[in-house]
Design a protein around this motif. Structure first.
Motif, PDB file in Angstrom:
ATOM      1  N   MET A   1       0.845  -1.185   0.000  1.00  0.00           N
ATOM      2  CA  MET A   1       0.000   0.000   0.000  1.00  0.00           C
ATOM      3  C   MET A   1       0.889   1.248   0.000  1.00  0.00           C
ATOM      4  SD  MET A   1      -2.858   0.964   2.778  1.00  0.00           S
ATOM      5  CE  MET A   1      -3.829   2.408   2.563  1.00  0.00           C
ATOM      6  N   THR A   2       0.554   2.202  -0.820  1.00  0.00           N
ATOM      7  CA  THR A   2       1.319   3.435  -0.884  1.00  0.00           C
ATOM      8  C   THR A   2       0.633   4.498  -0.041  1.00  0.00           C
ATOM      9  OG1 THR A   2       0.146   4.067  -2.891  1.00  0.00           O
ATOM     10  CG2 THR A   2       2.248   2.954  -3.164  1.00  0.00           C
ATOM     11  N   SER A   3       1.444   5.305   0.612  1.00  0.00           N
ATOM     12  CA  SER A   3       0.905   6.393   1.419  1.00  0.00           C
ATOM     13  C   SER A   3       1.953   7.484   1.534  1.00  0.00           C
ATOM     14  CB  SER A   3       0.493   5.893   2.809  1.00  0.00           C
ATOM     15  OG  SER A   3       1.621   5.402   3.495  1.00  0.00           O
ATOM     16  N   ILE A   4       1.514   8.644   1.968  1.00  0.00           N
ATOM     17  CA  ILE A   4       2.417   9.756   2.210  1.00  0.00           C
ATOM     18  C   ILE A   4       2.880   9.656   3.653  1.00  0.00           C
ATOM     19  CG2 ILE A   4       2.643  12.261   2.318  1.00  0.00           C
ATOM     20  CD1 ILE A   4       0.382  12.388   0.203  1.00  0.00           C
ATOM     21  N   ARG A   5       4.177   9.734   3.848  1.00  0.00           N
ATOM     22  CA  ARG A   5       4.756   9.636   5.188  1.00  0.00           C
ATOM     23  C   ARG A   5       5.111  11.033   5.684  1.00  0.00           C
ATOM     24  NH1 ARG A   5      10.509   7.635   6.902  1.00  0.00           N
ATOM     25  NH2 ARG A   5      10.111   7.076   9.069  1.00  0.00           N
ATOM     26  N   ASN A   6       4.681  11.371   6.883  1.00  0.00           N
ATOM     27  CA  ASN A   6       5.039  12.639   7.509  1.00  0.00           C
ATOM     28  C   ASN A   6       6.253  12.412   8.398  1.00  0.00           C
ATOM     29  OD1 ASN A   6       2.765  14.347   6.632  1.00  0.00           O
ATOM     30  ND2 ASN A   6       1.575  12.819   7.725  1.00  0.00           N
ATOM     31  N   ILE A   7       7.300  13.235   8.199  1.00  0.00           N
ATOM     32  CA  ILE A   7       8.520  13.080   8.995  1.00  0.00           C
ATOM     33  C   ILE A   7       8.968  14.440   9.540  1.00  0.00           C
ATOM     34  CG2 ILE A   7       9.237  11.047   7.664  1.00  0.00           C
ATOM     35  CD1 ILE A   7      11.456  12.785   6.420  1.00  0.00           C
ATOM     36  N   ALA A   8       9.778  14.382  10.589  1.00  0.00           N
ATOM     37  CA  ALA A   8      10.379  15.578  11.190  1.00  0.00           C
ATOM     38  C   ALA A   8      11.888  15.384  11.189  1.00  0.00           C
ATOM     39  CB  ALA A   8       9.866  15.764  12.608  1.00  0.00           C
ATOM     40  N   GLN A  81       9.220   3.589  -4.526  1.00  0.00           N
ATOM     41  CA  GLN A  81       8.826   4.993  -4.620  1.00  0.00           C
ATOM     42  C   GLN A  81       8.485   5.495  -3.225  1.00  0.00           C
ATOM     43  OE1 GLN A  81       9.945   5.413  -8.043  1.00  0.00           O
ATOM     44  NE2 GLN A  81       8.582   7.109  -7.580  1.00  0.00           N
ATOM     45  N   GLY A  82       8.773   6.749  -2.965  1.00  0.00           N
ATOM     46  CA  GLY A  82       8.452   7.346  -1.685  1.00  0.00           C
ATOM     47  C   GLY A  82       7.847   8.726  -1.847  1.00  0.00           C
ATOM     48  N   HIS A  83       7.056   9.119  -0.862  1.00  0.00           N
ATOM     49  CA  HIS A  83       6.430  10.439  -0.850  1.00  0.00           C
ATOM     50  C   HIS A  83       6.358  10.873   0.608  1.00  0.00           C
ATOM     51  CE1 HIS A  83       2.836  13.072  -2.406  1.00  0.00           C
ATOM     52  NE2 HIS A  83       3.756  13.786  -1.775  1.00  0.00           N
ATOM     53  N   GLU A  84       7.031  11.978   0.929  1.00  0.00           N
ATOM     54  CA  GLU A  84       7.095  12.460   2.302  1.00  0.00           C
ATOM     55  C   GLU A  84       6.712  13.931   2.385  1.00  0.00           C
ATOM     56  OE1 GLU A  84      10.984   9.950   3.877  1.00  0.00           O
ATOM     57  OE2 GLU A  84      11.305  11.877   2.877  1.00  0.00           O
ATOM     58  N   ILE A  85       6.093  14.285   3.497  1.00  0.00           N
ATOM     59  CA  ILE A  85       5.943  15.681   3.899  1.00  0.00           C
ATOM     60  C   ILE A  85       6.950  15.846   5.031  1.00  0.00           C
ATOM     61  CG2 ILE A  85       4.420  17.465   4.801  1.00  0.00           C
ATOM     62  CD1 ILE A  85       3.678  16.407   1.958  1.00  0.00           C
ATOM     63  N   VAL A  86       7.910  16.756   4.842  1.00  0.00           N
ATOM     64  CA  VAL A  86       9.073  16.868   5.725  1.00  0.00           C
ATOM     65  C   VAL A  86       9.017  18.183   6.501  1.00  0.00           C
ATOM     66  CG1 VAL A  86      11.587  16.825   5.826  1.00  0.00           C
ATOM     67  CG2 VAL A  86      10.398  15.595   3.983  1.00  0.00           C
TER      68      VAL A  86
END
Length: 140
Positions: A1-8, A81-86
């Motif tokens: 499953m693909t999702s957007i990962r939130n990271i700090a 593939q990756g997708h992050e909100i950083v």
């Protein structure tokens, strides 16, 4: 499953140097650098995640934490593939002795992954700083 990962991510500075770890993507035979930090858990603020992640990764406490900006990072690494909100935070390390060493140590739960100070101007296409856009954000 693909999702957007939130990271700090934590970006302590030592003059023109930033604290980063050196990573290696075996699928692309590619060395890269990235600040310490990681995923934000449900019910946790980005700043809370930052403090937790730095305790887990380097056993350090942070002071002077302030949000510098938010980046969106779309990438391909480790054969996926990756997708992050950083969320990118400026901060200081409470243990001032860490500013005196070029090599700070290794990530605690990933022995052999070194943490070091590197000059912000020393990153390029062959030794990139991730996520994309971070160097520009820090240079402002």
């Amino acid at each position: 499953m693909t999702s957007i990962r939130n990271i700090a991510l934590a970006v302590p500075r030592r003059g023109d140097d930033v604290l980063v770890f050196r990573g290696y993507d075996h699928t692309r035979e590619h060395t890269f650098y990235r600040p310490l930090g990681g995923g934000i858990e449900f019910g946790e603020t980005a700043a809370q995640a930052l403090h937790r992640e730095l305790r887990e990764e380097l056993d350090v406490e942070l002071t002077g934490v302030r949000l510098l900006g938010v980046l969106e990072n779309l990438f391909h690494a480790f054969d996926r593939q990756g997708h992050e909100i950083v969320f990118v935070f400026a901060c200081d390390l409470a243990d001032r002795s860490l500013y005196e060493r070029d090599h700070v140590g290794d990530i605690l739960d990933d022995p052999g992954t070194p943490v070091m100070w590197r000059p912000l101007g020393g990153f390029d296409d062959t030794t990139p700083l991730y996520p994309s856009g971070l160097a520009d954000l820090l240079g402002r």
